[in-house]
Each structure stands twice: as C-alpha cells, then as structure tokens.
Design an enzyme around this catalytic site. Structure first.
Site, mmCIF file in Angstrom:
data_model
loop_
_atom_site.group_PDB
_atom_site.id
_atom_site.type_symbol
_atom_site.label_atom_id
_atom_site.label_comp_id
_atom_site.label_asym_id
_atom_site.label_seq_id
_atom_site.Cartn_x
_atom_site.Cartn_y
_atom_site.Cartn_z
ATOM 1 N N PRO A 9 0.785 -1.237 0.000
ATOM 2 C CA PRO A 9 0.000 0.000 0.000
ATOM 3 C C PRO A 9 0.816 1.287 0.000
ATOM 4 O O PRO A 9 0.260 2.365 -0.223
ATOM 5 C CB PRO A 9 -0.817 -0.108 1.304
ATOM 6 C CG PRO A 9 -0.816 -1.546 1.664
ATOM 7 C CD PRO A 9 0.510 -2.048 1.205
ATOM 8 N N GLU A 10 2.121 1.191 0.263
ATOM 9 C CA GLU A 10 2.929 2.416 0.356
ATOM 10 C C GLU A 10 2.962 3.152 -0.983
ATOM 11 O O GLU A 10 3.065 2.558 -2.043
ATOM 12 C CB GLU A 10 4.356 2.089 0.806
ATOM 13 C CG GLU A 10 4.454 1.398 2.152
ATOM 14 C CD GLU A 10 4.017 2.272 3.315
ATOM 15 O OE1 GLU A 10 3.660 3.444 3.094
ATOM 16 O OE2 GLU A 10 4.027 1.772 4.455
ATOM 17 N N GLY A 11 2.895 4.483 -0.904
ATOM 18 C CA GLY A 11 2.791 5.302 -2.101
ATOM 19 C C GLY A 11 4.125 5.631 -2.758
ATOM 20 O O GLY A 11 5.208 5.295 -2.255
ATOM 21 N N PHE A 12 4.037 6.322 -3.879
ATOM 22 C CA PHE A 12 5.173 6.656 -4.724
ATOM 23 C C PHE A 12 6.248 7.432 -3.961
ATOM 24 O O PHE A 12 7.441 7.117 -4.023
ATOM 25 C CB PHE A 12 4.667 7.472 -5.921
ATOM 26 C CG PHE A 12 5.704 7.781 -6.960
ATOM 27 C CD1 PHE A 12 6.519 6.801 -7.471
ATOM 28 C CD2 PHE A 12 5.834 9.075 -7.464
ATOM 29 C CE1 PHE A 12 7.466 7.083 -8.452
ATOM 30 C CE2 PHE A 12 6.765 9.369 -8.443
ATOM 31 C CZ PHE A 12 7.581 8.380 -8.939
ATOM 32 N N ASN A 13 5.841 8.460 -3.216
ATOM 33 C CA ASN A 13 6.815 9.343 -2.589
ATOM 34 C C ASN A 13 7.417 8.771 -1.321
ATOM 35 O O ASN A 13 8.549 9.104 -0.970
ATOM 36 C CB ASN A 13 6.176 10.714 -2.344
ATOM 37 C CG ASN A 13 5.951 11.453 -3.647
ATOM 38 O OD1 ASN A 13 6.883 11.906 -4.280
ATOM 39 N ND2 ASN A 13 4.698 11.545 -4.076
ATOM 40 N N LEU A 249 -2.936 20.229 -2.952
ATOM 41 C CA LEU A 249 -4.143 20.077 -2.143
ATOM 42 C C LEU A 249 -4.548 18.608 -2.138
ATOM 43 O O LEU A 249 -5.193 18.123 -3.068
ATOM 44 C CB LEU A 249 -5.264 20.957 -2.704
ATOM 45 C CG LEU A 249 -6.557 21.023 -1.897
ATOM 46 C CD1 LEU A 249 -6.295 21.562 -0.489
ATOM 47 C CD2 LEU A 249 -7.582 21.900 -2.615
ATOM 48 N N ARG A 250 -4.154 17.906 -1.098
ATOM 49 C CA ARG A 250 -4.444 16.478 -0.988
ATOM 50 C C ARG A 250 -5.886 16.274 -0.524
ATOM 51 O O ARG A 250 -6.341 16.924 0.417
ATOM 52 C CB ARG A 250 -3.461 15.838 -0.003
ATOM 53 C CG ARG A 250 -3.628 14.349 0.211
ATOM 54 C CD ARG A 250 -3.159 13.542 -0.978
ATOM 55 N NE ARG A 250 -3.410 12.130 -0.740
ATOM 56 C CZ ARG A 250 -2.585 11.299 -0.084
ATOM 57 N NH1 ARG A 250 -1.439 11.758 0.376
ATOM 58 N NH2 ARG A 250 -2.902 10.046 0.087
ATOM 59 N N THR A 344 3.762 13.106 1.912
ATOM 60 C CA THR A 344 5.090 12.906 1.325
ATOM 61 C C THR A 344 5.197 13.558 -0.049
ATOM 62 O O THR A 344 6.295 13.902 -0.484
ATOM 63 C CB THR A 344 5.423 11.404 1.215
ATOM 64 O OG1 THR A 344 4.358 10.724 0.554
ATOM 65 C CG2 THR A 344 5.632 10.789 2.596
ATOM 66 N N PHE A 345 4.083 13.739 -0.744
ATOM 67 C CA PHE A 345 4.074 14.456 -2.022
ATOM 68 C C PHE A 345 4.575 15.889 -1.795
ATOM 69 O O PHE A 345 5.430 16.386 -2.528
ATOM 70 C CB PHE A 345 2.658 14.455 -2.600
ATOM 71 C CG PHE A 345 2.544 14.969 -4.007
ATOM 72 C CD1 PHE A 345 2.407 14.086 -5.073
ATOM 73 C CD2 PHE A 345 2.549 16.331 -4.293
ATOM 74 C CE1 PHE A 345 2.287 14.550 -6.385
ATOM 75 C CE2 PHE A 345 2.435 16.802 -5.591
ATOM 76 C CZ PHE A 345 2.295 15.905 -6.636
#
Length: 385
Positions: A9-13, A249-250, A344-345
């Site tokens: 599940p960990e994201g790109f950043n 804007l997340r 993290t983005f």
C-alpha cells in the site's frame, strides 16, 4: 546484488524515501571493499495511480528518474538487468523485516537485529523443489532461503547481519520501509536525494507547461538547473520562482484520515486567494487528487486555477507516476508554495525547492484545517553539501 521491496500500500513518494535508505545501506556495505549493486524494484499499479485504462506494471525506474544521475551516487541497475545478469529471477537469501512484537523494552531505544517468528503471514510459499516463491511486481521470484528479522536498527547494524551470509551473491530485504535512516538530513542523505534527478523528458514537459501557461522560465525565475547534480549548489534565497502560486491540495483518503488538519475546499480557496494577494500573483497552479465532483467545485470557486491535464495518449506514455512528477516539478518552481500536512508528495516538493535555492519562507508552508487551533508549519530541513 541487494534487492528490496516494501509494503504494497505504500505510495510513490514514500518509496522514494525508502530508496534513500537503501542507497545508504549499499554505501555502508561497500565501505570494506565489497562490490554491491542496488537492484531497483519495478514500479507497479500503486494506490494513487488510479487511471484504470493505462498499463502500469513493471515500469523501470528510467521512466521516472535519470539512471546516470543515480549511478553517480551508488551502483544501481534495473530489475530486468538483474534477471539478465543473474540468469533468472533467483535470490539466495530473503530477509523479511518487521518491528519487535513487544516494542521497545522499557521505552528505551536500542540498535539490534534478531531472527524472530513472523508477526504477519508472509506472501511466500514453498514449491516442490524447496524454493520460496514470491510475486515480485508480477514476476515470480524464487529464493533459496527465507528468514524473518525483527529490528530496532539503522543500516550499520543491518550491514553486519547481511555480512553473515558472506557466501551468497544476492540478498533481498522485504518490508524495507521498516529500515531507518542512518543519518537523516545529513550530507549522505542529501547526496542521495540530489541524485534522484527526474527523467529529462518529464522536466522538459513541465518546463514547456510553465512557459506556455504560467509565464515561467528558468532565466526569468532564477532557477537555472544543472544536469550534473554534483554541480548543482544553489544558494538559499537565490531562486525567484515563476509568477504563480504553487498548491498541493491532498484530498481522497486525507479527508477522513486527517480531518483536523485538512481544510474544506472553501477554506483552501480562501487561503489561496489570501496568498495570491499577498505575493501579488494572479495565477495559481494546483496539484490535487480530488475526484471529479470536487474538481468541478474547485474550478467554480477558483476559476483562475491552472492544472496539468494530459491527454489519454500522453497519459499512456507518462503514466500516473510521470504526471505526478510533472505536477511536483511545476510546484517546485512557483514563487510561493503551500502543501498539505504530513503528505510525502508535499515533502518531496520541499526538497526540490531546497535544491533549487528557494527562500525557506516560500517553501515550508501548509494548509490548516478550518477549525485547527495550532497550525504548526513544516520543519525546514536545510540542505547539506
């Protein structure tokens, strides 16, 4: 060869941050003269990459980053190169990392690594030949040995554990996100982070967009970029930035996962307009994962909003990861940037602006929740050369 994987599940950043930890580990392993090469795990369909009709499996790192820039810092190869050099998807030893089930003893920190029973069920199965089989980014990988490790450690401790297997040629660390930074935000950290140069075609697309829609160029913005990251040493405050506000804007899972420090759309637009007036800019570039309904509302509230919206043909070429990088690159060149708390983005944009030489006051800013009483702003991690 040193391979690694992280929790799916960990994201790109976050995965980009794990790369920095693994690069540091490779440096530690090679200090005694041994030759280690870091094998880059292919990119696959991550949680945030939600374009349903785009093929996004086994994407090499070269699609998103400059491999030559990475290799100046540590020896790296793509996963497919490893298969070719190794004669197949075979690994000698897999070490699965986990935290200690009992936590820290008496709350005291201690660097240590032990072999322990698995807390969670592993995604490995033993076949008839005695190999452990593992689905590694849609490629079945076979390992001779599989060991579960509990750790409270940085890479110096992991080095000694890996050297225990001194007769093997390939080691894989699974759940590598549990590995800690050895020296966070120090010179070694920043060398690796600076080496993570975005692929040139993505930077060119971002630069063309800036010039066409935001009246922004490197010369007018004082953001001249060197292809050789080792020569890129901009003085903080030297970058002016383009005449626009950069916004991350997340939305989506952050709306319910971080209710207290994520604003409503109206609250966000109110802050954006205030910043545009303060910094005397009449354009705003928005990077957001808002869904269709929220985008429509955001456009109604903020009609001057500019976004990077690729065609389906461009999206097939760039992938969702490439679009995210272009968004970050454009935000990194804004006169003033405001991001989302604990994203993290946004963190990666902070670092990019630090590398480009922006005044920290224009970078380390975040939106506050509509009713948030203590709105602490992001920490300035000063670049170290």
């Amino acid at each position: 060869y040193l391979l690694y994987d992280v929790n799916p599940p960990e994201g790109f950043n976050l995965r980009r941050d794990v790369y920095i930890r693994m690069a540091s580990l490779v440096k530690t392993l090679t200090k005694d003269g041994d030759d280690w090469v870091l094998v880059l795990p292919p990119w696959g369909r991550l949680y945030h990459w939600q374009s349903p009709d785009i093929y996004q499996l086994r994407i090499p790192w070269g699609e998103f980053f400059s491999l030559t820039s990475l290799q100046v810092n540590v020896p790296v190869i793509e996963y497919e190169e490893f298969i070719a050099e190794n004669g197949g998807p075979f690994i000698d030893q897999v070490l699965v990392l986990q935290n200690y089930a009992e936590g820290w003893t008496d709350g005291k920190w201690e660097e240590k690594v032990d072999e322990r029973p698995c807390i969670e069920k592993l995604m490995y199965s033993k076949d008839k030949q005695g190999y452990y089989r593992y689905c590694y980014w849609y490629s079945i990988m076979k390992a001779i040995n599989n060991t579960n490790m509990a750790k409270h450690s940085v890479d110096t401790v992991m080095k000694h554990r890996i050297f225990k297997y001194n007769t093997i040629t390939s080691v894989m660390l699974d759940r590598a996100e549990t590995l800690l930074h050895d020296h966070y935000a120090g010179k070694d950290y920043w060398n690796t982070r600076r080496s993570m140069v975005f692929a040139k075609h993505l930077r060119v697309i971002g630069d063309d967009f800036r010039a066409k829609y935001l009246n922004s160029t490197d010369i007018s913005d004082s953001t001249i970029y060197s292809e050789d990251w080792t020569r890129m040493k901009a003085k903080l405050g030297s970058a002016k930035g383009g005449p626009y506000l950069g916004v991350h804007l997340r939305r989506k899972d952050f709306i319910w996962g971080h209710r207290e420090d994520v604003p409503s759309l109206k609250g966000a637009v109110k802050k954006i307009r205030s910043l545009m007036k303060k910094h005397k800019v009449d354009q705003v570039f928005v990077a957001t994962d808002a869904d269709g309904g929220e985008l429509k509302e955001l456009k109604r509230l903020l009609p001057e909003m500019v976004r990077f919206e690729p065609s389906i043909e461009d999206l097939e070429l760039l992938k969702d990861g490439g679009v995210a990088i272009i968004d970050q690159w454009i935000c990194a060149h804004a006169r003033f940037f405001i991001g989302t708390s604990v994203s993290t983005f946004s963190f990666r944009i902070h670092e990019e602006r630090e590398i480009l030489g922006f005044d920290p006051k224009t970078t380390y800013n975040r939106f506050c929740g509509d009713s948030e009483k203590e709105c602490e702003q992001p920490t300035h991690w000063k670049i170290v050369y």
